[in-house]
Design a protein around this motif. Sequence first.
Motif, PDB file in Angstrom:
ATOM      1  N   ASN A 136       0.830  -1.202   0.000  1.00 31.15           N
ATOM      2  CA  ASN A 136       0.000   0.000   0.000  1.00 31.15           C
ATOM      3  C   ASN A 136       0.869   1.259   0.000  1.00 31.15           C
ATOM      4  O   ASN A 136       0.609   2.210  -0.725  1.00 31.15           O
ATOM      5  N   ARG A 180       2.909   1.880  -3.312  1.00 33.03           N
ATOM      6  CA  ARG A 180       2.100   2.404  -4.419  1.00 33.03           C
ATOM      7  C   ARG A 180       1.653   3.833  -4.163  1.00 33.03           C
ATOM      8  O   ARG A 180       0.751   4.328  -4.814  1.00 33.03           O
ATOM      9  N   GLN A 195     -10.636   7.512   9.608  1.00 30.38           N
ATOM     10  CA  GLN A 195     -11.506   7.065   8.513  1.00 30.38           C
ATOM     11  C   GLN A 195     -12.408   5.899   8.915  1.00 30.38           C
ATOM     12  O   GLN A 195     -13.243   5.464   8.128  1.00 30.38           O
ATOM     13  N   VAL A 213     -17.178   3.299   6.925  1.00 28.96           N
ATOM     14  CA  VAL A 213     -15.756   3.569   6.748  1.00 28.96           C
ATOM     15  C   VAL A 213     -15.642   4.575   5.616  1.00 28.96           C
ATOM     16  O   VAL A 213     -16.138   4.320   4.522  1.00 28.96           O
ATOM     17  N   SER A 214     -15.012   5.728   5.875  1.00 29.48           N
ATOM     18  CA  SER A 214     -14.961   6.742   4.819  1.00 29.48           C
ATOM     19  C   SER A 214     -13.896   6.393   3.790  1.00 29.48           C
ATOM     20  O   SER A 214     -14.043   6.679   2.619  1.00 29.48           O
ATOM     21  N   GLN A 215     -12.810   5.755   4.226  1.00 31.21           N
ATOM     22  CA  GLN A 215     -11.810   5.303   3.263  1.00 31.21           C
ATOM     23  C   GLN A 215     -11.020   4.143   3.819  1.00 31.21           C
ATOM     24  O   GLN A 215     -10.768   4.071   5.015  1.00 31.21           O
ATOM     25  N   MET A 216     -10.638   3.210   2.956  1.00 32.09           N
ATOM     26  CA  MET A 216      -9.743   2.141   3.368  1.00 32.09           C
ATOM     27  C   MET A 216      -8.410   2.374   2.668  1.00 32.09           C
ATOM     28  O   MET A 216      -8.330   3.224   1.789  1.00 32.09           O
ATOM     29  N   PRO A 217      -7.348   1.662   3.081  1.00 34.86           N
ATOM     30  CA  PRO A 217      -6.060   1.879   2.412  1.00 34.86           C
ATOM     31  C   PRO A 217      -6.269   1.841   0.902  1.00 34.86           C
ATOM     32  O   PRO A 217      -6.687   0.817   0.354  1.00 34.86           O
ATOM     33  N   PRO A 218      -6.027   2.961   0.202  1.00 36.53           N
ATOM     34  CA  PRO A 218      -6.532   3.135  -1.157  1.00 36.53           C
ATOM     35  C   PRO A 218      -5.759   2.389  -2.231  1.00 36.53           C
ATOM     36  O   PRO A 218      -6.272   2.194  -3.325  1.00 36.53           O
ATOM     37  N   ASN A 219      -4.545   1.957  -1.926  1.00 29.21           N
ATOM     38  CA  ASN A 219      -3.707   1.415  -3.000  1.00 29.21           C
ATOM     39  C   ASN A 219      -3.684  -0.102  -3.063  1.00 29.21           C
ATOM     40  O   ASN A 219      -2.862  -0.680  -3.766  1.00 29.21           O
ATOM     41  N   LEU A 220      -4.543  -0.751  -2.310  1.00 23.66           N
ATOM     42  CA  LEU A 220      -4.657  -2.195  -2.432  1.00 23.66           C
ATOM     43  C   LEU A 220      -5.871  -2.498  -3.296  1.00 23.66           C
ATOM     44  O   LEU A 220      -6.867  -1.777  -3.258  1.00 23.66           O
ATOM     45  N   GLU A 252      -6.857  -8.017  -3.057  1.00 23.62           N
ATOM     46  CA  GLU A 252      -5.852  -8.030  -1.984  1.00 23.62           C
ATOM     47  C   GLU A 252      -6.500  -7.799  -0.620  1.00 23.62           C
ATOM     48  O   GLU A 252      -6.155  -8.459   0.370  1.00 23.62           O
ATOM     49  N   HIS A 253      -7.456  -6.865  -0.571  1.00 26.47           N
ATOM     50  CA  HIS A 253      -8.176  -6.647   0.691  1.00 26.47           C
ATOM     51  C   HIS A 253      -8.866  -7.935   1.144  1.00 26.47           C
ATOM     52  O   HIS A 253      -8.813  -8.302   2.323  1.00 26.47           O
ATOM     53  N   LEU A 288      -6.453 -10.616   2.489  1.00 29.07           N
ATOM     54  CA  LEU A 288      -5.987 -10.347   3.851  1.00 29.07           C
ATOM     55  C   LEU A 288      -7.075 -10.677   4.872  1.00 29.07           C
ATOM     56  O   LEU A 288      -6.818 -11.358   5.869  1.00 29.07           O
ATOM     57  N   PHE A 289      -8.291 -10.224   4.625  1.00 27.74           N
ATOM     58  CA  PHE A 289      -9.363 -10.471   5.606  1.00 27.74           C
ATOM     59  C   PHE A 289      -9.660 -11.963   5.734  1.00 27.74           C
ATOM     60  O   PHE A 289      -9.916 -12.450   6.830  1.00 27.74           O
ATOM     61  N   ARG A 302      -8.083  -0.965  -7.625  1.00 25.76           N
ATOM     62  CA  ARG A 302      -7.649  -0.431  -6.336  1.00 25.76           C
ATOM     63  C   ARG A 302      -8.848   0.145  -5.594  1.00 25.76           C
ATOM     64  O   ARG A 302      -9.704   0.787  -6.203  1.00 25.76           O
ATOM     65  N   MET A 353     -17.065  -3.655   1.142  1.00 27.98           N
ATOM     66  CA  MET A 353     -17.268  -3.731   2.597  1.00 27.98           C
ATOM     67  C   MET A 353     -18.122  -4.942   2.966  1.00 27.98           C
ATOM     68  O   MET A 353     -17.875  -5.605   3.973  1.00 27.98           O
ATOM     69  N   LEU A 410     -16.003  -7.956   2.742  1.00 26.55           N
ATOM     70  CA  LEU A 410     -15.091  -8.073   3.886  1.00 26.55           C
ATOM     71  C   LEU A 410     -15.845  -8.617   5.099  1.00 26.55           C
ATOM     72  O   LEU A 410     -15.308  -9.414   5.877  1.00 26.55           O
TER      73      LEU A 410
END
Lengths: 255, 304
Positions: free
Chosen positions: A26, A29, A89, B88-95, B99-100, B103-104, B130, B143, B146
Amino acid sequence: MNHPIQLPAPPLLGIYLLESRYQVLNLLRMPGFVIPTFSFPLLFYVFFAVVLNMDPHLPAYLLATYGTFAIMAPALFGFGVSVAMERSQGWLRLKQASAMPPSAYLVAKLVTSVLFAAAVLLALFTLGATLGGVRLAHNQWAGLFALLSVGTIPFCALGLWIGSAVKGQSAPGVVNLIFLPLSLLSGLWVPIQFFPKVMQGFAQLLPPYHLAQLGLGIIGLAQDQRVWLHITYLVIFTLLTLFLALRAFYRQGAE
Amino acid sequence: MENEIRGSCAVLRGVSKSFGAVQAVNQLDLNITRGELLGLLGPNGAGKTTTIQLLLGLLPADQGDISIFGANPRSRAARIRIGVMLQVSQMPPNLSCGEHLDLFRAYYPNPLPMQELVALAGLEDLLERRSGVLSGGENQRLMFALALAGNPDLLFLDEPTEGLDVLARRRFWGAIRALRDCGKSIVLTTHRIEEAEAVADRVVVLNHGSLIADGTPSEIKACFARKTIRCRTRLPVTQLARLPAVSALAQDGAIQVLQTRHAERTLAELMARDPELSELEVQGAGLEEAFLAMTEESTMEDAA
C-alpha cells in the motif's frame, strides 16, 4: 453445519507476514510517501556531502546524520500518519472488529517502517560509497546499518503516539512540525559543531542527536563519546513514548 | 433461561454505557435469536451505534453483561464467528479489492471460498481494481464482502445500503435474504425504515438508550399506527387540535394535515363541525410514520 469455533485460529506468524506484505504494498504504491522518503535525504546528502564538500571527513560524517534523518520519515509518516488516517476514517475500527489479532496491526506497521528505513539506508550508503567516496570497514558499514535500522523503533513509538492522539487530517502537519525542527536542532543537516554553545546543549535533549552520535561513534567521528548516555537516553525515550502511545492507541477503542 | 440463551447468538443483560453526562445506553436487555434478521432502529443519538459497538467489543460496558455465542465480545472466539460492516470513509486506497479480501480471509479459520465471496458481493469485475478508485456503491460491495470473508454466523450491518443505487440495493437485499435462509443471524441498523420493514423478521426501536418497542414490523405498525387526514376546512387550528384522537397538526398550503390515532372518530367530529369540508384524503401510515410518531412521543414524555 460448520462449527468454525472448533477450528484452530490461523497461525499468528502467517498473519503478521501477510499484514506486513500488504502494508508495504500500500505504501509502495503511494508516490506521495515514497518520493519524499527517498529523495529528501539523498538529495540533501548529495548537496552537502558531495557538491559542498568542505572537509574530507564530511561525506562519512553526514552519512551517519543523514542516515538518522532518513529513518525518521518512514517511522513518523509511514507509521504515525497512516495510523492517524486509518483511525479517523473508521478503517482501524473495522479491523479491530474483525478477527485480526490486535497485535498484527502494530507489528505490520513496525515491520513496514523498518523495511522502508533499511531501503533508504541502502540507497544512501550506495551514494556515500560511490559519489561521496566514503571508505569504511565492513563491520562499520554493517554496524551503522544495523544501528540505524533498529533506531527506527523510537521514532515508530513517537509516530504511534502522534497518530493516536491527533486527528487524521492534521497529522501530516503535526508530524512535519516535529520532524523538521527535530532534525535541524539535533544536528542532522548541519554538523553540530557549527552551532552556538546554547544550541549544542539543547540538542542533547533530543532523541535524533543521541542516535546520530551513536552512529558517528561507530565510524569514529563522534564528538560526544558518552555511549552509555546515548543508549540510556534512547531506551528511556522509547519506553516512555511507547507507554504513552499504546495508552493513547488503546483508548481510541473506548471513544 | 438456559433454553433462551441456547437459542440466542448474542445477549445483552442490563447493559449501560455513558459518555460523561450523556447516558448513551440505559439498562438495555436484548436477545438476538439465531437465524433472525433483526432491524435496530432509532433516531440519531438513540444509542444504536453505541449498542453495536458494545456488541462488537469495541467499547467496554459500564454495567451489565454482553455475550456473543457465549463468549466475551472482545475475544477472538467471538470475533471469528461474526462479520461486520461499519461506516468507513476510506480504506487503504492502493490495495486492490482482491488483496483486501485475501488479507481479511486470512484472519479466519474457515473463510468463504474466494469465488463464492466474490459472487455474493458482486465483485467479479472489480478484483483488480484499487479500492481508492471505487465508486460509493462499489465500495459498499467491497465492505459487504469483507464482512462475509470469515463465513460468519452472525452479521452486523451498519447502514449497509448507503451509496447504493436502486438496482444494487435490490441485489444487496437479495443476498441478505439468501444468507438468512442459510441460517445466518443478521443485525441491521438503518435509518431507511422502509428497508427494515421489507426485510426484518423483528424490529427493535431504541430511543435515549432504552428499548421502546420490540416486535415484528407489522406489530410495530399496528401498535403505533397513525392515519393522516388531509382536508380543506374553515375550522381554526385551535379547534382542530381539540378534535378527538388527534396527535399532531400541520399545514400544507391551504390544506390542513392531521395525524390521528383513530381516523373514524376524528372524521365524524370533523364532518359534523364543518359540513363544507373539501378535498378530503385519508392515508394509512407506513412504518416510517409510525416510527417517527413513536420516538416523538417518547421524547415528549421524557421532556414532561
